[in-house]
Write a protein that holds these residues in place. Structure first.
Motif, PDB file in Angstrom:
ATOM      1  N   UNK A  58      15.449  51.461 -41.560  1.00  0.00           N
ATOM      2  CA  UNK A  58      15.758  52.870 -41.305  1.00  0.00           C
ATOM      3  C   UNK A  58      14.806  53.469 -40.280  1.00  0.00           C
ATOM      4  N   UNK A  59      13.502  53.191 -40.433  1.00  0.00           N
ATOM      5  CA  UNK A  59      12.528  53.751 -39.484  1.00  0.00           C
ATOM      6  C   UNK A  59      12.817  53.283 -38.066  1.00  0.00           C
ATOM      7  N   UNK A  60      13.175  52.011 -37.891  1.00  0.00           N
ATOM      8  CA  UNK A  60      13.498  51.499 -36.559  1.00  0.00           C
ATOM      9  C   UNK A  60      14.745  52.136 -35.971  1.00  0.00           C
ATOM     10  N   UNK A  61      15.762  52.354 -36.811  1.00  0.00           N
ATOM     11  CA  UNK A  61      16.989  52.998 -36.326  1.00  0.00           C
ATOM     12  C   UNK A  61      16.701  54.447 -35.939  1.00  0.00           C
ATOM     13  N   UNK A  62      15.871  55.134 -36.730  1.00  0.00           N
ATOM     14  CA  UNK A  62      15.504  56.510 -36.385  1.00  0.00           C
ATOM     15  C   UNK A  62      14.731  56.536 -35.070  1.00  0.00           C
ATOM     16  N   UNK A  63      13.824  55.589 -34.884  1.00  0.00           N
ATOM     17  CA  UNK A  63      13.075  55.513 -33.623  1.00  0.00           C
ATOM     18  C   UNK A  63      14.035  55.323 -32.445  1.00  0.00           C
ATOM     19  N   UNK A  71      16.513  57.035 -27.567  1.00  0.00           N
ATOM     20  CA  UNK A  71      17.682  56.894 -26.699  1.00  0.00           C
ATOM     21  C   UNK A  71      18.541  58.151 -26.622  1.00  0.00           C
ATOM     22  N   UNK A  72      17.988  59.276 -27.074  1.00  0.00           N
ATOM     23  CA  UNK A  72      18.655  60.561 -26.914  1.00  0.00           C
ATOM     24  C   UNK A  72      19.969  60.693 -27.654  1.00  0.00           C
ATOM     25  N   UNK A  73      20.103  59.989 -28.788  1.00  0.00           N
ATOM     26  CA  UNK A  73      21.370  60.063 -29.518  1.00  0.00           C
ATOM     27  C   UNK A  73      21.598  61.421 -30.164  1.00  0.00           C
ATOM     28  N   UNK A  74      20.535  62.239 -30.255  1.00  0.00           N
ATOM     29  CA  UNK A  74      20.712  63.583 -30.815  1.00  0.00           C
ATOM     30  C   UNK A  74      21.604  64.448 -29.922  1.00  0.00           C
ATOM     31  N   UNK A  75      21.758  64.012 -28.658  1.00  0.00           N
ATOM     32  CA  UNK A  75      22.624  64.771 -27.742  1.00  0.00           C
ATOM     33  C   UNK A  75      24.104  64.443 -27.952  1.00  0.00           C
ATOM     34  N   UNK A  76      24.396  63.387 -28.713  1.00  0.00           N
ATOM     35  CA  UNK A  76      25.787  63.050 -29.016  1.00  0.00           C
ATOM     36  C   UNK A  76      26.314  64.015 -30.074  1.00  0.00           C
ATOM     37  N   UNK A  77      27.619  64.207 -30.103  1.00  0.00           N
ATOM     38  CA  UNK A  77      28.179  65.119 -31.100  1.00  0.00           C
ATOM     39  C   UNK A  77      28.062  64.498 -32.487  1.00  0.00           C
ATOM     40  N   UNK A 110      12.897  62.925 -41.751  1.00  0.00           N
ATOM     41  CA  UNK A 110      12.297  61.749 -41.097  1.00  0.00           C
ATOM     42  C   UNK A 110      12.399  61.807 -39.577  1.00  0.00           C
ATOM     43  N   UNK A 111      13.543  62.245 -39.054  1.00  0.00           N
ATOM     44  CA  UNK A 111      13.693  62.290 -37.587  1.00  0.00           C
ATOM     45  C   UNK A 111      12.628  63.209 -36.986  1.00  0.00           C
ATOM     46  N   UNK A 112      12.434  64.372 -37.589  1.00  0.00           N
ATOM     47  CA  UNK A 112      11.423  65.309 -37.091  1.00  0.00           C
ATOM     48  C   UNK A 112      10.010  64.742 -37.259  1.00  0.00           C
ATOM     49  N   UNK A 113       9.752  64.078 -38.389  1.00  0.00           N
ATOM     50  CA  UNK A 113       8.423  63.502 -38.636  1.00  0.00           C
ATOM     51  C   UNK A 113       8.059  62.423 -37.627  1.00  0.00           C
ATOM     52  N   UNK A 114       9.093  61.774 -37.063  1.00  0.00           N
ATOM     53  CA  UNK A 114       8.835  60.711 -36.088  1.00  0.00           C
ATOM     54  C   UNK A 114       8.966  61.211 -34.655  1.00  0.00           C
ATOM     55  N   UNK A 132      14.094  65.859 -32.971  1.00  0.00           N
ATOM     56  CA  UNK A 132      14.515  67.195 -33.385  1.00  0.00           C
ATOM     57  C   UNK A 132      14.883  67.194 -34.869  1.00  0.00           C
ATOM     58  N   UNK A 133      14.862  68.347 -35.474  1.00  0.00           N
ATOM     59  CA  UNK A 133      15.189  68.479 -36.895  1.00  0.00           C
ATOM     60  C   UNK A 133      16.641  68.035 -37.109  1.00  0.00           C
ATOM     61  N   UNK A 134      16.841  66.902 -37.798  1.00  0.00           N
ATOM     62  CA  UNK A 134      18.171  66.301 -37.915  1.00  0.00           C
ATOM     63  C   UNK A 134      18.390  65.779 -39.325  1.00  0.00           C
TER      64      UNK A 134
END
Length: 411
Positions: A84-89, A94-100, A294-298, A301-303
């Motif tokens: 999970x940590x690697x996928x979050x990284x 890779x800017x996936x937070x910009x995807x819908x 976790x996303x924010x901790x690493x 953005x808050x996700x």
């Protein structure tokens, strides 16, 4: 003769006769997860050590005791103990937070933990799992649990028990931790060594303890009252109640287990486990939950996010054997040159085919063909001179002689 080098403790070879079940696990994962809109991701098997100490949590057994960590060029690197940590990284980098939203990902691959090897658990082991990013609503929790159950069902594991719990948000969880510490304080000296360490750093982890003496303490009425109490806030309670409604709508039977906390620090609100009663022994085959911070901790953005992982060795041990898929064709012939030409032709036309390399007698070649192939293609002197082949259906024993041009359509 030199000493034989053996496989390392806690690792094992996956041999050819075991591969049909592994292929089934992998192929079913690809079909079921991709049909639900999840895309496969593959992350490196080693990452910066900091990723796991920050992500998984420095109070966990994984980080404190079980990681394979090494130094290279003055950098601390660690073989991934979970994914999970690697996928979050990867999600952040890779800017996936910009995807819908939602961003849906699934993975499979080896993980590494230095722990005592036992049945279904190795130091190098394999996991399959999914992660969903961007959805706060409990409908995401329900989909992930349903997806896990569907995957397990596809492997023939149908006698399943789903356990759920809510750990609440950081605010209501903090209040629960303080209550738990207060009632446990008089029993502190009776707690095991690990629980005494967890008492200050992460008291929720005490509930995950498997030591018998600690379980007895948790069964005391005043402590049980706190554990079984409703400590979560109104918003978390509404989230949990909606999840129950969605699971009921999906016809997923579940039970609430207040002792369910999971072993990783990043979980909040929903946590769940799925147990299988196949082969008569209850086994936890899936674990997961929400990790909204976790996303924010690493550094992202808050996700909000939720996912699960399953140990593939454990699944393998519970599955019924499957027969290896047979070859389409086994060529029986004494003429190597003509055989090689026919093998090349069949393989170019997407047929699986093998032949005898050792010039064995005709009867031995037919014996081999009957064990590993659906058809025997016989290429004797008569067939070679006439440009034909004899095709024997090895399940019905029916044999016909046809032109080579008809061969592909005949098998």
């Amino acid at each position: 003769m030199a000493n034989i080098i053996k496989v390392q403790k806690g690792t094992k070879d996956i041999l050819p006769d075991e591969m049909p079940l592994w292929h089934k696990m992998e192929e079913n994962a690809r079909k079921i997860f991709s049909n639900a809109g999840y895309n496969e991701i593959r992350t490196p098997v080693f990452e910066a050590t900091e990723l796991f100490s920050r992500g998984v949590g420095d109070t966990t057994d994984i980080v404190n005791k079980e990681m394979y960590t090494f130094e290279k060029s003055e950098r601390s690197l660690t073989l991934r103990p979970e994914n999970t940590a690697g996928v979050v990284r990867a999600f952040i980098e890779n800017g996936m937070h910009r995807l819908s939203a939602p961003v849906k990902l699934w993975y499979k691959g080896p993980m590494f933990r230095y722990e005592r090897p036992q049945a279904g658990r190795q130091r190098q082991f394999h996991q399959v799992g999914v992660e969903m990013f961007g959805i706060k609503d409990p409908s995401a929790d329900a989909e992930v649990i349903q997806l896990a159950a569907a995957y397990l069902n596809s492997l023939g594991l149908n006698d399943l028990e789903v356990e759920i719990n809510s750990l609440g948000c950081p605010e209501c969880r903090e209040e629960f931790k303080n209550k738990l510490k207060t009632v446990l304080k008089p029993h502190f000296n009776l707690l095991c060594e690990d629980c005494q360490k967890r008492y200050e750093k992460n008291p929720l982890r005490l509930l995950d303890c498997k030591v018998g003496s600690c379980k007895e303490i948790f069964d005391k009425p005043e402590i049980k009252e706190v554990i079984q109490g409703d400590f979560i806030c109104d918003e978390c309670r509404e989230h949990f109640e909606l999840l129950k409604q969605y699971l009921a709508a999906l016809d997923i039977k579940y039970s609430v287990n207040k002792l369910l906390v999971r072993g990783l620090d990043y979980y909040n609100r929903t946590v769940f486990e799925i147990k299988s009663n196949n082969l008569g022994s209850q086994n936890a085959v899936c674990g997961g939950g929400r990790y909204d911070s976790l996303v924010k901790n690493l550094g992202g953005e808050d996700t909000p996010a939720i996912g699960f992982a399953m140990g593939m060795e454990r699944l393998y041990s519970l599955m019924e054997p499957v027969n290896a898929e047979k070859l389409d064709v086994y060529i029986v012939s004494d003429n190597k040159a003509e055989t090689l030409k026919l093998v090349k032709y069949l393989r170019e036309n997407n047929k699986s085919v093998d032949f005898d390399f050792n010039s064995k007698k005709f009867t031995k070649q037919m014996e081999k063909a009957s064990k590993i192939a659906n058809y025997a293609v016989i290429l004797g002197e008569d067939e070679i001179s006439s440009g034909t082949v004899s095709v024997k259906n090895l399940s019905t024993s029916q044999q016909i002689t046809i032109s080579r041009a008809e061969l592909i359509s005949s098998i």
